[in-house]
Design an enzyme around this catalytic site. Structure first.
Site, mmCIF file in Angstrom:
data_model
loop_
_atom_site.group_PDB
_atom_site.id
_atom_site.type_symbol
_atom_site.label_atom_id
_atom_site.label_comp_id
_atom_site.label_asym_id
_atom_site.label_seq_id
_atom_site.Cartn_x
_atom_site.Cartn_y
_atom_site.Cartn_z
ATOM 1 N N GLU A 94 -1.960 -34.704 14.279
ATOM 2 C CA GLU A 94 -0.615 -34.449 14.346
ATOM 3 C C GLU A 94 -0.366 -33.396 15.598
ATOM 4 O OE1 GLU A 94 0.386 -33.676 10.280
ATOM 5 O OE2 GLU A 94 0.937 -35.584 9.916
ATOM 6 N N CYS A 152 6.663 -34.259 3.470
ATOM 7 C CA CYS A 152 7.249 -33.058 3.984
ATOM 8 C C CYS A 152 8.489 -33.228 4.786
ATOM 9 C CB CYS A 152 6.391 -32.237 4.741
ATOM 10 S SG CYS A 152 5.494 -33.474 6.093
#
Length: 639
Positions: free
Chosen positions: A309, A405
């Site tokens: 990421e 998240c």
């Protein structure tokens, strides 16, 4: 160094049709929906286990811990969103739910202040043995932020006291003193939370601990390697993944996990302001330039690679494999806003605005119940659903995620949007964002109100009215967005010349009650090109009007969107049509596409009459995939 004060929900009233509606959506739909998910009673979403884990940790249920090691952060962000919402819209039912969470946190907290359900329930003997990977400090940071938001909204101290005990416990474990861990979190977050806790409590120890975590990061011998050796972990860990490859002041480029980087840089900006640390601010400026000039998508998305990421290299900004995590754009807004308080520059406001209107709003559906974790700029579902290197890209929003998240992160940002519009100091007020609102602050020993009216982001006309008891002399600084090709300022109907510095036009005068400012910014559809080194966008343009990036979808334009070529000689047209996409505007533009042919072979010689004229429809990027699933494209070929 500037020392601006950001205004909070108690100083700002928001009543526009754009952000107010989204804050209302969070209040009425998103927060209740996410509450049901966190309690595992929402039938349209997979179980979260978050509340269940807390009850097990509190000894009120039997069972195994379930979910991610950082599962506690989901309820923390929900509590923060609830706090921001309650600050502007009291709600007894929501406050009761939040109180239930706070009480549960208190019952789960251990006598020494420790609070993390994964380790309380599953592996109590491994506390603080893998700070690099196991997110104890990350969860603590989010819990602290949630408690502060709830305390500021309600005045109830219980949540704040719980988190002070947790922070005090952490301070006994980390620091330069003998016997303490000389380390820092693998996933940054607690650093910025500790600065917030210091500002609320006045306890300098929290600021010092944040400063320690930031300044210890990347020093040699490296803590992560020492920690790994102690647990006999021989894996080859990439220190840059957690921005721990060199000390923060020596970092030249944004590296590693994009969300972690944004939280770190946000804390660095906070500490620079609190400690008058120019070297830390210089590091922020250097990293800001690298992120926003070489590693950011036009939507305000960052982190181009699904692997880790992470950021990759300069100008690597692929469209169909763009990761651009919603949380990363949220983190970029956090950082931009903090930079504005110490280094007033319109570039920070421009990027904050770009991320808000594009890369963040795309992460939530218009009904508030579906989410994107990843925000690509091109989608071809047939390919996306079959390629291993595009597994992270989803062609429709999801009701929830195993790693959830992003949904509560969107909720806490949209419910606190008031905080990003204005700042003030002894010299006056700064307007960073444009929206129908009222700002109230003390100036020259009196309360002053600045009322703002506009139809932004669809109209570039901004009207501001000053309300006050006695005349006073001060500045009103207005951000002139980088996309604006011209701006005119009038005071009480007369054009005034303004001093524009670092993207802000300053109107300085002795103001009287009822004085009015009109800011008129040119707002037309622009064809935006990318830097020549962004290879993915060579020969292409994106359509942008004001701060909003547009895209085209299959539902309006048919399949094979990559075949479309915009005609250079025709200007795009901007429209509103009742009933279209819940009242959102759209753009039409003349284009070419290939003429239909039957039995076309795979490769053939080019001929001159292989295209036909067409008109395409583009919609705001943030609104894509709210109708029928299908192809989507931001960057379009052009003549």
């Amino acid at each position: 160094m500037y020392k601006l004060n950001a205004m909070d929900e108690k100083q700002v009233t928001l009543n526009d049709s754009f952000w107010s509606e989204r804050a209302k959506l969070v209040r009425e739909t998103v927060i209740p929906y996410q509450w049901r998910i966190l309690n595992d009673i929402e039938l349209d979403a997979p179980p979260s286990f978050t509340i269940r884990n807390l009850k097990i940790a509190a000894g009120e249920m039997h069972g195994e811990f379930n979910g991610m090691v950082f599962q506690d952060s989901d309820i923390a962000k929900w509590l923060e969103a609830a706090g921001y919402s309650l600050a502007v819209h009291p709600d007894k039912d929501l406050e009761r739910m939040a109180d239930e969470v706070v009480d549960l946190l208190e019952r789960a907290q251990e006598p020494d202040g420790y609070l993390d359900t994964y380790f309380i329930v599953k592996e109590p003997h491994k506390k603080w043995t893998n700070v690099r990977d196991w997110h104890e400090l990350y969860c603590a940071g989010h819990l602290i932020e949630g408690a502060i938001a709830y305390f500021e909204a309600t005045g109830k101290r219980k949540a704040l006291d719980i988190m002070c005990r947790l922070a005090d416990h952490i301070s006994t474990k980390f620091g330069p003193e003998p016997g303490k861990l000389k380390g820092y979190p693998g996933h940054e977050e607690i650093e910025l939370a500790l600065v917030k806790l210091y500002r609320v409590t006045g306890n300098r120890a929290y600021l010092d601990l944040s400063n320690y975590f930031v300044n210890e990061r990347g020093n040699q011998p490296n803590f992560f390697r020492i920690e790994a050796e102690a647990r006999q972990d021989e894996s080859n860990y990439n220190l840059a993944y957690s921005q721990a490859h060199v000390p923060v002041r020596e970092q030249q480029t944004a590296e590693g996990h994009a969300v972690r980087a944004m939280y770190l840089y946000s804390a660095m900006a906070d500490l620079a302001k609190e400690l008058n640390d120019e070297s830390l601010l210089d590091a922020c400026r250097r990293l800001w330039s690298n992120v926003t000039q070489k590693r950011m998508f036009i939507t305000g998305g960052i982190g181009s690679s699904a692997h880790e990421e992470a950021f990759t290299v300069d100008y690597d900004l692929p469209n169909d494999r763009a990761y651009a995590e919603t949380c990363a754009s949220i983190g970029l807004v956090f950082w931009a806003h903090r930079m504005l308080q110490t280094d007033l520059n319109g570039d920070y406001g421009d990027v904050m605005e770009r991320a808000l209107y594009n890369g963040i709003l795309s992460g939530i559906s218009m009904d508030g119940k579906k989410y994107f974790y990843v925000n690509p700029l091109e989608v071809w579902p047939t390919t996306t659903n079959h390629r291993h290197d595009m597994q992270s890209v989803k062609t429709t929003r999801q009701s929830w995620f195993g790693c959830a998240c992003c949904p509560p992160n969107v909720a806490r940002l949209l419910s606190s949007i008031h905080r990003y519009i204005y700042s003030y100091d002894s010299e006056g007020i700064c307007v960073h964002l444009y929206a129908n609102s009222e700002a109230r602050w003390k100036q020259s020993e009196q309360l002053i109100t600045l009322s703002q009216q506009s139809e932004y982001p669809w109209d570039g006309r901004i009207n501001l009215t000053v309300q006050m008891h006695e005349p006073a002399e001060f500045d009103i600084k207005l951000r002139i967005p980088g996309w604006s090709e011209g701006a005119t300022t009038r005071v009480n109907g007369k054009i005034v010349s303004t001093h524009i510095e670092s993207g802000y036009a300053t109107v300085h005068r002795r103001w009287e009650d009822g004085d009015q400012i009109e800011l008129l910014m040119s707002m037309r559809v622009q064809r935006v090109k990318a830097n020549k080194d962004v290879r993915a966008n060579a020969g292409k343009v994106a359509l942008q009007r004001g701060p909003v990036v547009f895209c085209i979808e299959e539902v309006d334009n048919g399949t094979n969107l990559s075949d479309i070529v915009l005609k250079r000689q025709f200007e795009p047209e901007f429209h509103f049509r009742e009933g279209f996409l819940e009242g959102l505007p759209y753009i039409t533009v003349q284009a070419w596409r290939s003429a239909p042919k039957k039995d076309e072979i795979l490769y053939s010689p080019l001929s001159v009459d292989e295209r036909v004229s067409t008109v395409i429809t583009a919609i705001p990027y943030f609104s894509w995939c709210n109708r029928e699933p299908g192809e989507m494209l931001v960057w379009l070929r052009t003549e």
